[in-house]
Write an enzyme that holds these catalytic residues in place. Structure first.
Site, mmCIF file in Angstrom:
data_model
loop_
_atom_site.group_PDB
_atom_site.id
_atom_site.type_symbol
_atom_site.label_atom_id
_atom_site.label_comp_id
_atom_site.label_asym_id
_atom_site.label_seq_id
_atom_site.Cartn_x
_atom_site.Cartn_y
_atom_site.Cartn_z
ATOM 1 N N GLN A 26 38.667 -56.025 34.085
ATOM 2 C CA GLN A 26 39.033 -55.926 35.513
ATOM 3 C C GLN A 26 40.328 -55.135 35.709
ATOM 4 O OE1 GLN A 26 40.608 -59.396 37.406
ATOM 5 N NE2 GLN A 26 40.034 -58.730 39.474
ATOM 6 N N TYR A 77 43.364 -71.067 26.980
ATOM 7 C CA TYR A 77 43.901 -69.789 27.455
ATOM 8 C C TYR A 77 45.404 -69.905 27.732
ATOM 9 C CZ TYR A 77 44.562 -65.934 30.831
ATOM 10 O OH TYR A 77 45.010 -64.830 31.503
HETATM 11 N N1 SER Z 1 42.975 -65.059 36.434
HETATM 12 C C1 SER Z 1 43.242 -65.844 35.262
HETATM 13 C C2 SER Z 1 42.283 -66.965 35.128
HETATM 14 O O1 SER Z 1 41.844 -67.451 36.145
HETATM 15 C C3 SER Z 1 44.638 -66.391 35.323
HETATM 16 O O2 SER Z 1 45.462 -65.590 34.560
HETATM 17 O O3 SER Z 1 41.994 -67.373 34.051
#
Ligand code: SER
Length: 317
Positions: A13, A143
């Protein structure tokens, strides 16, 4: 002399639009796009492109050597929602790719790195409103853990080895070109597509979930401004807080409804609600504003106007 740039994860993206902007600034041939496959043919055909698995140190090293690369933008990552489904893969990709570029810079092979961090470094114990630059970071997602640990390593490599690595804690990014993949903030992109295509949207977050967000044009501007800032002006070598707009699904729905009065929304929160609930609702980015003059250009209304205009062209040319 212009920089010679490698973008890893250029088909994603942010990578897609970053590649286009950097080629505008530095010239097409000075910006090498790379990704694990050739899934985005328009990008692959728009200038120099290499297939690189970000987990493969030698592939990155060889590409940097062959093209005399001095600057790397490492945009490849597994995001928050996908990371919960594939925790070990997220750890493997997000951490090893970062070590590869940090070690290339430590070894003198490249001079400058951009590596994105995220609001996902924060967690339920972080102050939610106006979250400070320096605060409690106890992330609950894989993450978020990779981003928090990555920030520590960036700062360490800068302190110990003088590596010029720069980073931003991106909020949710909204754009009309490439789709986001596997994030918790993805609803804020999907909603515009569904509004144009179907006139209705089922949202996977509840209506009053406020999250920090940003239009892509602002995110690209911030990234490039940070990379162009004189090194001595930078006081943060982990990652800068960055903010533009905070809104809820209800706010974005209403902003779309002003343009498309028949648009309808339903709410059906899934596992991503717990992730969203652990993140801040707004961010204090005063250090970025002071250090490198960050200032956003788009509010919710301006972003909705552009998103709907561009997506109308895309779906009803
Ligand atoms: N856009 C990302 C996510 O939602 C946040 O860094 O994982």
């Amino acid at each position: 002399m212009s920089s010679k740039i490698l973008i890893i994860g250029a088909c994603g993206q942010i990578g897609t639009e970053l590649t286009a902007k950097l080629r505008e600034i530095h010239g097409v041939d000075n910006v090498i796009a790379s990704d694990i496959n050739t899934r985005k043919l328009d990008l692959v055909n728009s200038g120099p492109f290499e297939i690189i698995d970000a987990k493969n140190f030698n592939a990155i090293k060889d590409c940097c050597k062959n093209h005399n690369i001095d600057t790397v933008y490492l945009m490849a990552a597994l995001l928050s929602a996908t990371g919960e489904k594939y925790p070990m893969e997220a750890w493997d990709l997000n951490m090893n790719s970062l070590f590869h570029v940090l070690n290339l810079a430590k070894g003198g092979n490249i001079k400058k790195i951009f590596w994105p961090s995220s609001i996902a470094v924060f967690g339920p114990t972080t102050p939610r409103e106006n979250t400070p630059q320096h605060t409690i970071c106890e992330p609950t997602t894989v993450y978020g853990i990779t981003k928090q640990v990555g920030e520590r390593w960036c700062e360490y490599y800068n302190n110990k080895y003088g590596v010029d690595v720069r980073s931003i804690r991106y909020p949710g990014i909204i754009s009309h070109k490439a789709m986001p993949g596997g994030g918790t903030t993805d609803y804020a992109v999907e909603i515009y597509h569904e509004a144009i295509k179907n006139g209705s949207y089922e949202c996977f977050l509840s209506e009053n979930t406020s999250l920090p967000m940003m239009f892509m044009e602002d995110a690209i501007k911030a990234t490039i401004n940070l990379m162009e800032a004189p090194s001595e002006q930078l006081t943060i070598r982990s990652a800068y807080n960055l903010s533009a707009i905070s809104f809820t699904p209800k706010d974005i729905f209403e902003s779309i409804k002003n343009h498309l009065p028949d648009f309808e929304i339903t709410y059906n929160p899934d596992f991503r609600q717990a992730i969203a609930d652990s993140w801040p609702s707004s961010i204090d980015d005063s250090v970025a504003r002071k250090d490198w003059n960050w200032k956003e250009s788009f509010n919710l209304e301006a972003m909705t106007t552009v998103m709907l205009k561009e997506l109308k062209k895309k779906y009803n040319p």
